[in-house]
Design an enzyme around this catalytic site. Structure first.
Site, PDB file in Angstrom:
ATOM      1  CG  ASP A  35      13.924  32.190  17.167  1.00  0.00           C
ATOM      2  OD1 ASP A  35      14.182  33.394  17.271  1.00  0.00           O
ATOM      3  OD2 ASP A  35      14.316  31.476  16.233  1.00  0.00           O
ATOM      4  CG  HIS A  95      20.444  25.810  16.460  1.00  0.00           C
ATOM      5  ND1 HIS A  95      21.630  25.777  15.793  1.00  0.00           N
ATOM      6  CD2 HIS A  95      19.962  27.072  16.335  1.00  0.00           C
ATOM      7  CE1 HIS A  95      21.862  26.976  15.284  1.00  0.00           C
ATOM      8  NE2 HIS A  95      20.862  27.776  15.600  1.00  0.00           N
TER       9      HIS A  95
END
Ligand code: CMC
Length: 426
Positions: A365, A308
């Site tokens: 996700d 991320h």
């Protein structure tokens, strides 16, 4: 603004730059007047170190793995609030009183129908079109049917109406896309149902049978929507703010956000994760081989659902989702080999020096697709579900940018092309 300043020296001259402090002690150097004073701009491709705005909406600390909407932790919001309350909180800044909440729900439930002529536009799309492209096109087409939205400065009541319409109509449009893929008749919304129940019924209900709403699924889906509801200045929220800064209609700013979310490096990763897990499963379940591919600098493959831009620790959303993935699969009695592969992949990656050194952890996700799949959503719909959750965050970001009267977003560049040259004449 704080009393402190930062100094920048260049070519024998020194420039004093104001320092801005946030409420969580984040510090930024304000360079907005730097070019005027010195002729210098700053260069930061991908905005890795650039704050585009101050914001009251969402706080996240990527090192500590903290995410809060309007000061409330996502853990508390997931435990005590519904998605609709969180939407109200994000958009209006405070949790609603019970009267405010009743009115908000009432306002939304009266706009769930979509103009029948939009259905004619929708009919023109091929059934195998990607849902995200169809969704963003239909959201843009709402401007044609609600032209009073075209001037976002005209009347705050019209802005509120556009906000209610967006929240009300997005589930209806999303269900259309899904039903068309199946070749099923489209369902009309049922306004007496809650937001998630109505969506589930439009998605999975058939005119031939009674649809029984499963409270376990409703609860899990509601939590997933909360976890996706905002994430400060991410790619799609920044897109919504940029498009909004040109004073385009809120509908098109949201459509732009949907398009930005579609990419596999952003919201499209939830679809990509399941495709990757299915691929691993089809190839015998050897996770080591995929970890090796992800580490190979000559292979473009990345472990989807890992890493991320901001989190350099566990994504707090992933922690909550992982718990729910186990619970939902348990309650539904589903044994999904993909969940086992995902767990194995996570375990191996977290022990691997490559991932440890780069602080790559599972993100939101990584596990969400497994729950969506268990609920019966097809893979191509996953990013649409992300968009449904992210909508209030986009609206809150757009509204804040408009309320702060922010100027049009227009970055600078350093030109590296050819200097002026004569036009070749024969
Ligand atoms: N698999 C393998 N290596 C990775 C991965 C990954 N998933 N993510 C980052 N790296 C490596 C990357 O190759 C680079 O290595 P090196 O320093 O040797 O060149 C290093 O880690 C830093 O990566 P980066 O691309 O510079 O980091 P970024 O902040 O620009 O990218 C990211 C963040 C999310 C785009 C990236 O981690 C990625 O592509 N992840 C997979 C896609 C994904 O899961 N996206 C969903 C993000 S969460 C949902 C949302 O909010 O959008």
């Amino acid at each position: 603004m704080s009393e402190e300043t930062a100094q920048l020296s260049y070519a024998g001259k020194s420039y004093e730059l104001p320092v801005i402090k946030g409420s969580e002690e984040e510090i930024g150097v304000d360079i907005s007047k730097l070019r005027g004073q010195s002729g210098l701009i700053t260069l930061d491709v991908g905005f890795k170190n650039t704050g585009s705005t101050t914001s009251d909406v969402t706080f996240l600390d990527g090192e500590k793995g903290i995410l809060r909407y309007r000061g409330y932790s996502i853990e508390d919001l997931c435990e005590h609030s519904s998605f609709s309350e969180v939407a109200y909180l994000l958009i209006n800044g405070e949790l609603p009183t019970s009267e405010e909440f009743d009115k908000f729900q009432d306002d939304i439930s009266h706009h769930t129908l979509v103009h029948e002529n939009i259905r004619k536009i929708f009919d023109g799309f091929p059934a195998d079109a990607h849902p995200m492209g169809v969704l963003s096109s239909l959201v843009t087409s709402l401007t044609a049917f609600h032209p009073e939205s075209l001037d976002p400065n005209r009347d705050p009541k019209m802005v509120d109406l556009t906000i209610h319409r967006l929240i009300a109509k997005l589930p209806t449009l999303a269900s259309w896309v899904f039903k068309k893929k199946l070749g099923h008749p489209l369902n009309y919304p049922e306004n007496k149902l809650g937001y998630v129940e109505n969506f589930m019924k439009m998605m999975f209900g058939l005119p031939t049978e009674e649809y029984k709403i499963d409270p376990v699924l409703v609860e899990a889906f509601d939590k997933l929507l909360i976890l996706h509801a905002d994430h400060e200045q991410n790619c799609s929220a920044a897109t919504v703010r940029v498009v909004g800064s040109s004073q385009a209609s809120l509908y098109v700013a949201i459509a732009a956000g949907i398009n930005a979310l579609w990419g596999p490096l952003h919201g499209g990763a939830n679809q990509a994760v399941i495709e990757m897990l299915e691929d691993i499963h089809a190839n015998g379940g050897d996770v080591d081989q995929y970890i090796a591919k992800a580490k190979d600098p000559n292979d473009p493959f990345r472990l989807m659902g890992f890493g991320h831009r901001v989190y350099k620790n566990f994504d707090p959303r992933a922690k909550i989702i992982k718990k729910h993935a186990d619970a939902v699969l348990d309650k539904l009695g589903i044994e999904d080999p993909l969940l086992e592969i995902a767990k194995g992949l996570e375990e191996k990656a977290l022990q691997d020096e490559y991932f440890q050194k780069r602080k790559l952890y599972p993100n939101v996700d990584f596990y969400s697709g497994i729950i969506y799949k268990a609920m019966g959503f097809p893979t191509e719909m996953f990013t649409v579900l992300f968009a449904l959750g992210r909508l209030p965050g986009w609206i809150a970001q757009w509204k804040e940018s408009r309320n702060l009267n922010q100027p049009i977003s227009r970055p600078r560049q350093i030109y590296t092309g050819s200097p002026a040259r004569p036009y070749p004449t024969k």
